[in-house]
Write an enzyme that holds these catalytic residues in place. Sequence first.
Site, PDB file in Angstrom:
ATOM      1  N   GLU A 179       0.621  -0.951   0.173  1.00  0.00           N
ATOM      2  CA  GLU A 179      -0.082  -0.057   0.302  1.00  0.00           C
ATOM      3  C   GLU A 179       0.377   0.859   0.104  1.00  0.00           C
ATOM      4  O   GLU A 179       0.865   2.209  -0.934  1.00  0.00           O
ATOM      5  CB  GLU A 179      -1.222  -0.209   1.141  1.00  0.00           C
ATOM      6  CG  GLU A 179      -2.393  -1.044   1.446  1.00  0.00           C
ATOM      7  CD  GLU A 179      -3.047  -1.019   0.438  1.00  0.00           C
ATOM      8  OE1 GLU A 179      -3.172   0.066   0.116  1.00  0.00           O
ATOM      9  OE2 GLU A 179      -3.884  -2.121   0.281  1.00  0.00           O
TER      10      GLU A 179
ATOM     11  N   ARG B 214       0.892   3.759  -3.234  1.00  0.00           N
ATOM     12  CA  ARG B 214      -0.154   4.767  -2.990  1.00  0.00           C
ATOM     13  C   ARG B 214       1.202   6.042  -2.534  1.00  0.00           C
ATOM     14  O   ARG B 214       1.228   7.091  -3.411  1.00  0.00           O
ATOM     15  CB  ARG B 214      -0.555   4.848  -1.858  1.00  0.00           C
ATOM     16  CG  ARG B 214      -1.931   4.373  -2.228  1.00  0.00           C
ATOM     17  CD  ARG B 214      -2.764   4.307  -0.892  1.00  0.00           C
ATOM     18  NE  ARG B 214      -3.494   2.650  -0.721  1.00  0.00           N
ATOM     19  CZ  ARG B 214      -5.155   2.969  -0.292  1.00  0.00           C
ATOM     20  NH1 ARG B 214      -5.428   3.902  -0.446  1.00  0.00           N
ATOM     21  NH2 ARG B 214      -6.007   1.530  -0.976  1.00  0.00           N
TER      22      ARG B 214
ATOM     23  N   ASP C 199      -5.449  -9.664  -7.518  1.00  0.00           N
ATOM     24  CA  ASP C 199      -5.694  -8.267  -9.203  1.00  0.00           C
ATOM     25  C   ASP C 199      -4.615  -7.950  -9.622  1.00  0.00           C
ATOM     26  O   ASP C 199      -4.134  -8.211 -10.982  1.00  0.00           O
ATOM     27  CB  ASP C 199      -6.641  -7.224  -8.471  1.00  0.00           C
ATOM     28  CG  ASP C 199      -5.986  -7.000  -7.256  1.00  0.00           C
ATOM     29  OD1 ASP C 199      -5.199  -7.314  -6.661  1.00  0.00           O
ATOM     30  OD2 ASP C 199      -7.278  -6.459  -6.493  1.00  0.00           O
TER      31      ASP C 199
ATOM     32  N   GLU D  78     -12.634   0.782 -10.174  1.00  0.00           N
ATOM     33  CA  GLU D  78     -12.369   0.100 -11.374  1.00  0.00           C
ATOM     34  C   GLU D  78     -12.441  -0.175 -12.432  1.00  0.00           C
ATOM     35  O   GLU D  78     -12.487   0.181 -13.283  1.00  0.00           O
ATOM     36  CB  GLU D  78     -12.243  -1.254 -11.100  1.00  0.00           C
ATOM     37  CG  GLU D  78     -10.592  -1.785  -9.368  1.00  0.00           C
ATOM     38  CD  GLU D  78     -11.293  -1.520  -8.528  1.00  0.00           C
ATOM     39  OE1 GLU D  78     -12.927  -1.050  -8.102  1.00  0.00           O
ATOM     40  OE2 GLU D  78      -9.629  -1.041  -7.771  1.00  0.00           O
TER      41      GLU D  78
HETATM   42  C1  DMJ Z   1      -6.456   0.305  -5.058  1.00  0.00           C
HETATM   43  O1  DMJ Z   1      -5.990   1.148  -4.078  1.00  0.00           O
HETATM   44  C2  DMJ Z   1      -5.247  -0.353  -6.281  1.00  0.00           C
HETATM   45  O2  DMJ Z   1      -6.404   0.067  -7.330  1.00  0.00           O
HETATM   46  C3  DMJ Z   1      -5.426  -1.690  -6.121  1.00  0.00           C
HETATM   47  O3  DMJ Z   1      -4.608  -2.340  -6.687  1.00  0.00           O
HETATM   48  C4  DMJ Z   1      -6.589  -1.875  -5.275  1.00  0.00           C
HETATM   49  N1  DMJ Z   1      -7.654  -1.435  -5.361  1.00  0.00           N
HETATM   50  C5  DMJ Z   1      -8.008   0.294  -5.125  1.00  0.00           C
HETATM   51  C6  DMJ Z   1      -8.893   1.018  -4.977  1.00  0.00           C
HETATM   52  O4  DMJ Z   1      -9.972  -0.086  -5.266  1.00  0.00           O
END
Ligand code: DMJ
Length: 580
Positions: free
Chosen positions: A156, A160, A300, A461
């Site tokens: 994270e 970010r 994902d 998304e």
């Molecule tokens: C985001 O922090 C990023 O896209 C992450 O890969 C997974 N999803 C969240 C937002 O939904």
Amino acid sequence: MFSNQAFAVITAVVAILLSIAKVFLEPEPELPDNNLILESIESMFLNSWNDYTQYGYGSDIYAPISHNHRNFTGDDKPMGWIIVDSLDTMMQMYNYTLAENVNVTLYKTTDGSIDQSKLDSIASRNEQFKEAILKAQDWIQNTLDYDINAPVNVFETTIRMLGGLLSAYYYSTELQIGNPNVYLEKAVDLGDRLILSLEYSEIGIPYSSINLQTGNPIRNHVDDGASSTAEFTTLQLEFKYLSFLTQNDKYWKLVEKVYKPLYENNNLTSPHFDGLIPIYTVPETGKFFGENIRLGSRGDSFYEYLLKQYLLTHEQIYYDLYRISIEGVKKHLVSKSSINGIVFIGEKEFGLDSKGLSPKMDHLVCFIGGVLAMGATEGLPIEVAKEQAFWDEKRQEDWDLAQEITFTCYQMYDQIPSGLAPEIVVFDDGTSDISTNNWYQSFYNDFYVKPNDAHNLQRPEAVESLMFMYHLTKEKKYRQWGYQILQKFKENASIKDENDTDDSTIRYTSLENCFDVPTEKRDNLESFWLAETLKYFHLLFQDDVDLTKVVYNTEAHPFPVLDPKVLEEMSLTTGWTLDI
Ligand code: DMJ
């Protein structure tokens, strides 16, 4: 005339035909002028931002209803969660509203004169973005300090914070606003702290967290200490770009080290996996923990970063690995709802050798529409892509699936009373009678939602995929769907103070339940509302977006595509191979 039984059958058939007609033939609304839509997206951003600035500036966690705020770590030092994540969206909007980029002819009134009030309002927004950017830069330079004696999540913080600092560096250099070095210096400081999690690992796979001050890596406290597979395979874009900017190959080498044990120790390309990853990995051995395979949470962005590494650096191995995984997705995870035949991507909770497919799909999976479309076209408009030597049957299949899934993700909004999608849906694929479960039902019966999954966190998304599909096809329907969703956010995710008569206290928040109208709100602002959702909305309605020039990381932070020749000169190239 008809027996009761025959009558019941005819009624059921008519109901199904009507429902199919409704799903596929719904009239699409005309769109207002593009500039008005962009203006309203910029205002929505400023509404959220100004509220945060007034009541919670600098805090990592912010609650827009109560105005409560706090930081993540026990150390109570801020991480810059909201400021750093939002910065490049402000830069994008700043750039779009710059006087020299505004096409004044779009603001002509019927008598041919220019509507000065419109231009004044654009200039005022531009000024607000500029002030906000410079204030954020000052905060990052003088207040933000990553010497934090507390564990933080490596993934994270990378996507970010490191991603946000690097894209702020890129944009501030390109747009010539502020001092780019402030961002790069902070990125190097943070990158040097985070990279220890990989340096300390014997085989290259990191623990899930690290103490930013001591450099102490921290094993996951749950899931038997396993690391999330998508987490350590979603650090590569950020650290490779950092290597490029600093001319230091250390980061590049360490982040690519995760793949060899992952592929070899599990035999990941064999038919037992077909390139599909279980969501947990034991960091000491690189072996998967459990068999749960899905494109939702913890799975994902593994797939996303295989493709995006190829798009950023053109290292062929990552396209080849992406191809294997996507063939696996198409073979094992795709199915259809029984009533309207809507295509969805399900889960294999007990591995590929188990029977059946769980018809559960997280909203998170909606990123795959955009990824499949970019994988097929490499960012070229679809008609141009189809003329390229690379176009083949597999890319055509990917493209078809991208269109189907993007439609499905739109349905996840359109078939809900608030017009906003729930966190997770369960499709009715006809294999079991889920209608008896007392779950919420979608309008045309394609899917059901468990009460605990009915919230909406303003995730990006679906809008992300609409943005990619629009710019690759220029098909108006993607903007129409996006506009509809935007309006629903305005109607159902906004709040304002009771006595507010001039809408000056409007801001946006998460929802407890998207089946209730009026919606019950959840007192929570996710930073990705500002970093991703509003950015993708804004890009969706811009013209002339060239998707071959930048790669958006998984948090929508843009990095420039890197020239493979330059990378070679810098010795920044793939250092591993795999027998495929
Ligand atoms: C985001 O922090 C990023 O896209 C992450 O890969 C997974 N999803 C969240 C937002 O939904």
